[in-house]
Motif scaffolding. Sequence first.
Motif, PDB file in Angstrom:
ATOM      1  N   THR A   1      40.002  43.949  40.875  1.00 18.68           N
ATOM      2  CA  THR A   1      39.962  43.204  42.017  1.00 18.68           C
ATOM      3  C   THR A   1      41.189  44.061  42.751  1.00 18.68           C
ATOM      4  O   THR A   1      41.203  44.034  43.870  1.00 18.68           O
ATOM      5  N   SER A   2      42.069  43.968  41.423  1.00 20.68           N
ATOM      6  CA  SER A   2      43.334  44.616  42.071  1.00 20.68           C
ATOM      7  C   SER A   2      43.414  46.391  42.265  1.00 20.68           C
ATOM      8  O   SER A   2      43.739  46.392  43.694  1.00 20.68           O
TER       9      SER A   2
ATOM     10  N   PHE B   1      40.777  47.602  44.617  1.00 20.76           N
ATOM     11  CA  PHE B   1      40.367  46.906  45.734  1.00 20.76           C
ATOM     12  C   PHE B   1      41.168  46.353  46.445  1.00 20.76           C
ATOM     13  O   PHE B   1      41.456  46.993  47.736  1.00 20.76           O
ATOM     14  N   LEU B   2      41.859  45.767  46.394  1.00 21.30           N
ATOM     15  CA  LEU B   2      42.614  44.658  46.838  1.00 21.30           C
ATOM     16  C   LEU B   2      43.691  45.740  47.289  1.00 21.30           C
ATOM     17  O   LEU B   2      44.671  45.919  48.527  1.00 21.30           O
TER      18      LEU B   2
ATOM     19  N   PHE C   1      37.726  42.156  35.468  1.00 19.91           N
ATOM     20  CA  PHE C   1      37.679  41.472  36.646  1.00 19.91           C
ATOM     21  C   PHE C   1      38.842  41.819  37.392  1.00 19.91           C
ATOM     22  O   PHE C   1      39.268  42.155  38.377  1.00 19.91           O
ATOM     23  N   VAL C   2      40.610  41.551  37.048  1.00 18.15           N
ATOM     24  CA  VAL C   2      41.342  41.514  37.569  1.00 18.15           C
ATOM     25  C   VAL C   2      41.372  42.506  37.946  1.00 18.15           C
ATOM     26  O   VAL C   2      42.461  43.260  39.094  1.00 18.15           O
TER      27      VAL C   2
ATOM     28  N   ILE D   1      32.781  46.464  49.876  1.00 16.50           N
ATOM     29  CA  ILE D   1      33.476  45.935  48.521  1.00 16.50           C
ATOM     30  C   ILE D   1      31.708  45.985  48.141  1.00 16.50           C
ATOM     31  O   ILE D   1      31.658  46.533  46.925  1.00 16.50           O
TER      32      ILE D   1
ATOM     33  N   THR E   1      32.107  50.216  46.308  1.00 14.79           N
ATOM     34  CA  THR E   1      32.204  50.113  45.197  1.00 14.79           C
ATOM     35  C   THR E   1      31.822  49.288  44.403  1.00 14.79           C
ATOM     36  O   THR E   1      31.951  49.813  42.695  1.00 14.79           O
ATOM     37  N   LEU E   2      31.147  48.259  44.737  1.00 14.18           N
ATOM     38  CA  LEU E   2      30.752  47.712  43.326  1.00 14.18           C
ATOM     39  C   LEU E   2      29.477  48.520  42.618  1.00 14.18           C
ATOM     40  O   LEU E   2      29.254  48.844  41.754  1.00 14.18           O
TER      41      LEU E   2
END
Length: 189
Positions: free
Chosen positions: A27-28, A30-31, A23-24, A59, A62-63
């Motif tokens: 998330t990374s 994406f950011l 998940f990190v 978002i 991407t998901l």
Amino acid sequence: MNWKTIFNPFLKFDEKTLLIAGFVSITSVFLFGYYFGLQTDSLFHFRLINSEDSLSKIILSTLIVYAISILIFFVFGKIINKKTRFIDVVNPILISQFIVILLLLISEIPLVKNAQKQIIASVENQSFELDMISLLITTINSFVSLAITAYGMAILFNGFRTATNMKDWRHIVIFVLLLLTIMLTMQLL
């Protein structure tokens, strides 16, 4: 830490730790991607963000990339081994995306960016004069990016193989074909 752990962290770490790291990871990705104006459109691939795209649309798409990949590999994992757990398919897909952060960061190095812009400008001007330094930098960047992507795919393969106890060569061939098909199809959508 040894080579086996570097290429197959799924043997050493438990699934909860890997899920948190996964998940990190996404998330990374994406950011960093959003910061650089890019969006995940497939595993190990990005496209430029359109100015009219809202954050929620970026978002969501991407998901969807990750959800479709997870679903397809979970079904394939169940076909190979009925005892395959969902979390054991999710983790390799998410963990393998850590590598994408390196691709994003390398592509933003000013030397690499300028070399690519110079080559693109030569092509747009239909000029046959290419700066050899820019060509060399772009070529080296391409090989480094290919090696990084191959490493990410190796992590994905080893994690999936560990999760499903995949040993048959036919399953390995199907895995590779499935991965390539998923990656190319999602880029076209």
